[in-house]
Design a protein around this motif. Sequence first.
Motif, PDB file in Angstrom:
ATOM      1  N   VAL A  37      74.913  58.640  38.967  1.00  0.00           N
ATOM      2  CA  VAL A  37      74.822  60.079  39.217  1.00  0.00           C
ATOM      3  C   VAL A  37      75.981  60.787  38.526  1.00  0.00           C
ATOM      4  O   VAL A  37      77.143  60.385  38.645  1.00  0.00           O
ATOM      5  CB  VAL A  37      74.798  60.400  40.728  1.00  0.00           C
ATOM      6  CG1 VAL A  37      76.067  59.942  41.430  1.00  0.00           C
ATOM      7  CG2 VAL A  37      74.549  61.878  40.964  1.00  0.00           C
ATOM      8  N   LEU A  81      75.680  63.380  46.772  1.00  0.00           N
ATOM      9  CA  LEU A  81      74.489  63.474  45.936  1.00  0.00           C
ATOM     10  C   LEU A  81      73.565  62.276  46.151  1.00  0.00           C
ATOM     11  O   LEU A  81      72.348  62.423  46.303  1.00  0.00           O
ATOM     12  CB  LEU A  81      74.885  63.571  44.462  1.00  0.00           C
ATOM     13  CG  LEU A  81      75.503  64.893  44.004  1.00  0.00           C
ATOM     14  CD1 LEU A  81      76.161  64.732  42.641  1.00  0.00           C
ATOM     15  CD2 LEU A  81      74.443  65.986  43.943  1.00  0.00           C
ATOM     16  N   SER A  82      74.148  61.091  46.161  1.00  0.00           N
ATOM     17  CA  SER A  82      73.349  59.880  46.330  1.00  0.00           C
ATOM     18  C   SER A  82      72.709  59.827  47.708  1.00  0.00           C
ATOM     19  O   SER A  82      71.551  59.403  47.858  1.00  0.00           O
ATOM     20  CB  SER A  82      74.222  58.643  46.101  1.00  0.00           C
ATOM     21  OG  SER A  82      74.739  58.618  44.787  1.00  0.00           O
ATOM     22  N   TYR A 114      69.722  61.976  45.084  1.00  0.00           N
ATOM     23  CA  TYR A 114      69.841  62.454  43.714  1.00  0.00           C
ATOM     24  C   TYR A 114      70.427  61.354  42.820  1.00  0.00           C
ATOM     25  O   TYR A 114      71.312  60.601  43.233  1.00  0.00           O
ATOM     26  CB  TYR A 114      70.763  63.668  43.636  1.00  0.00           C
ATOM     27  CG  TYR A 114      70.196  64.944  44.220  1.00  0.00           C
ATOM     28  CD1 TYR A 114      69.207  64.922  45.207  1.00  0.00           C
ATOM     29  CD2 TYR A 114      70.645  66.179  43.796  1.00  0.00           C
ATOM     30  CE1 TYR A 114      68.705  66.093  45.741  1.00  0.00           C
ATOM     31  CE2 TYR A 114      70.147  67.368  44.327  1.00  0.00           C
ATOM     32  CZ  TYR A 114      69.174  67.312  45.307  1.00  0.00           C
ATOM     33  OH  TYR A 114      68.668  68.462  45.825  1.00  0.00           O
ATOM     34  N   SER A 115      69.949  61.292  41.584  1.00  0.00           N
ATOM     35  CA  SER A 115      70.479  60.318  40.624  1.00  0.00           C
ATOM     36  C   SER A 115      70.192  60.799  39.207  1.00  0.00           C
ATOM     37  O   SER A 115      69.503  61.798  38.993  1.00  0.00           O
ATOM     38  CB  SER A 115      69.853  58.935  40.846  1.00  0.00           C
ATOM     39  OG  SER A 115      68.455  58.976  40.581  1.00  0.00           O
ATOM     40  N   HIS A 116      70.727  60.082  38.233  1.00  0.00           N
ATOM     41  CA  HIS A 116      70.471  60.344  36.823  1.00  0.00           C
ATOM     42  C   HIS A 116      70.005  59.067  36.153  1.00  0.00           C
ATOM     43  O   HIS A 116      70.325  57.954  36.600  1.00  0.00           O
ATOM     44  CB  HIS A 116      71.735  60.843  36.112  1.00  0.00           C
ATOM     45  CG  HIS A 116      72.035  62.286  36.323  1.00  0.00           C
ATOM     46  ND1 HIS A 116      73.042  62.724  37.163  1.00  0.00           N
ATOM     47  CD2 HIS A 116      71.471  63.403  35.808  1.00  0.00           C
ATOM     48  CE1 HIS A 116      73.068  64.055  37.158  1.00  0.00           C
ATOM     49  NE2 HIS A 116      72.146  64.486  36.344  1.00  0.00           N
ATOM     50  N   TRP A 143      69.201  66.532  38.033  1.00  0.00           N
ATOM     51  CA  TRP A 143      69.087  65.293  38.794  1.00  0.00           C
ATOM     52  C   TRP A 143      67.623  64.855  38.926  1.00  0.00           C
ATOM     53  O   TRP A 143      66.696  65.662  38.817  1.00  0.00           O
ATOM     54  CB  TRP A 143      69.654  65.485  40.205  1.00  0.00           C
ATOM     55  CG  TRP A 143      71.068  65.873  40.281  1.00  0.00           C
ATOM     56  CD1 TRP A 143      72.144  65.123  39.931  1.00  0.00           C
ATOM     57  CD2 TRP A 143      71.569  67.119  40.765  1.00  0.00           C
ATOM     58  NE1 TRP A 143      73.306  65.833  40.173  1.00  0.00           N
ATOM     59  CE2 TRP A 143      72.987  67.055  40.686  1.00  0.00           C
ATOM     60  CE3 TRP A 143      70.990  68.288  41.268  1.00  0.00           C
ATOM     61  CZ2 TRP A 143      73.807  68.088  41.083  1.00  0.00           C
ATOM     62  CZ3 TRP A 143      71.803  69.332  41.657  1.00  0.00           C
ATOM     63  CH2 TRP A 143      73.194  69.245  41.565  1.00  0.00           C
ATOM     64  N   THR A 144      67.458  63.603  39.221  1.00  0.00           N
ATOM     65  CA  THR A 144      66.152  63.056  39.606  1.00  0.00           C
ATOM     66  C   THR A 144      66.185  62.762  41.100  1.00  0.00           C
ATOM     67  O   THR A 144      67.146  62.172  41.597  1.00  0.00           O
ATOM     68  CB  THR A 144      65.841  61.759  38.829  1.00  0.00           C
ATOM     69  OG1 THR A 144      65.786  62.064  37.436  1.00  0.00           O
ATOM     70  CG2 THR A 144      64.523  61.160  39.269  1.00  0.00           C
TER      71      THR A 144
END
Length: 362
Positions: free
Chosen positions: A106, A329-330, A334-336, A353-354
């Motif tokens: 992320v 975020l995690s 959320y992640s990249h 983010w994904t």
Amino acid sequence: MLTLGIETSCDETAVALVRDGKLLGEKLATQIDVHALFGGVVPEIASREHLRVLPRLFKELLGEHGVAPEDIDNIAVARGPGLLGSLLVGVSFAKSLSLSTGASLVGVNHLWAHLLAPGLVEELVFPAVGLLVSGGHTHTYRIESPLEFDLLGRTLDDAAGEAFDKVAKVLNFPYPGGRFIDELGREAEPDTKLFPRAFIDNPSLDFSFSGLKTAVANYVNKHQELVFEEMADFAAVSALSGERRENLARVCASFNWSVADTLRIKVERALKTAGPVKSLIVAGGVAANSMIRETMAGVADKKRLRLTLPNLSLCTDNGAMIAYAGHLLSKAGYSHSLDLEAIPRGRVVPLDWTVGKNIIQA
């Protein structure tokens, strides 16, 4: 959930581990001595130093806490804004580690991470107005949650931290010179008419400290007795005495006041614009300045808001703030992917983010 944070946005190389929102440990290597020779950060040197020390810091951090790379669940990395070459070192390291271990990746907005950093030691109360005062940025935000930041005011040219660095350079203080300005400034009462408060004669929430920097430089040019003949060190500053020290302290106090009162005016405007909020969060390297901390405490008290200030160790760039922001975020899912881009200063960090199979783009 174990999250690794990697920070290489400027001249600090830092890594940290956060487990379930609590700091487990951190390692940091500063480049102050390297860049002090040049009176400021040299981007190419900064990048090479990150490349040299980052693998060692990572290995030492994991070894000290008995963690294997495979134990890491999430890898958070500062993706920007910052010096592009420096950012690429951290982002490339994070991608390689994610690919080899299978840990989630992320990218973290470095500016948001500063404002979330106090959450490592106390509960953050939202909605809030956030003031970020750092070397490269002076911004205000309405913060609805750890994932929702609405930019209210931004730096147009010189940020507050840049003004401190440039004024210190004019006086021939060692880099970074903001701490000397702060310390000497405590010894005198500010002359509130000596220097202007920058960019306040308008309704804007934006910041511009270039005029203030120039005003101080012009004053110092007319009073060369204030300038150290050679770049000062701690001993030279400590040895300064008599009328010269008093005059220099007055200049430092007056400059401090001009910056702090400008921030006060802009923050009070931001509070009116933002609507009802519960707290004021102040963060960034310049948030370590004593007059700014006192001034923001006065604003919060006047507006009956909770004031959140980071510990001094969390003001400057650090890996803990990246790990904590990445943890949040995690935790939200959320992640990249491995096509994560580094974002240099001057470009907006995208919200790309994904979440699961869905990509958020704003």
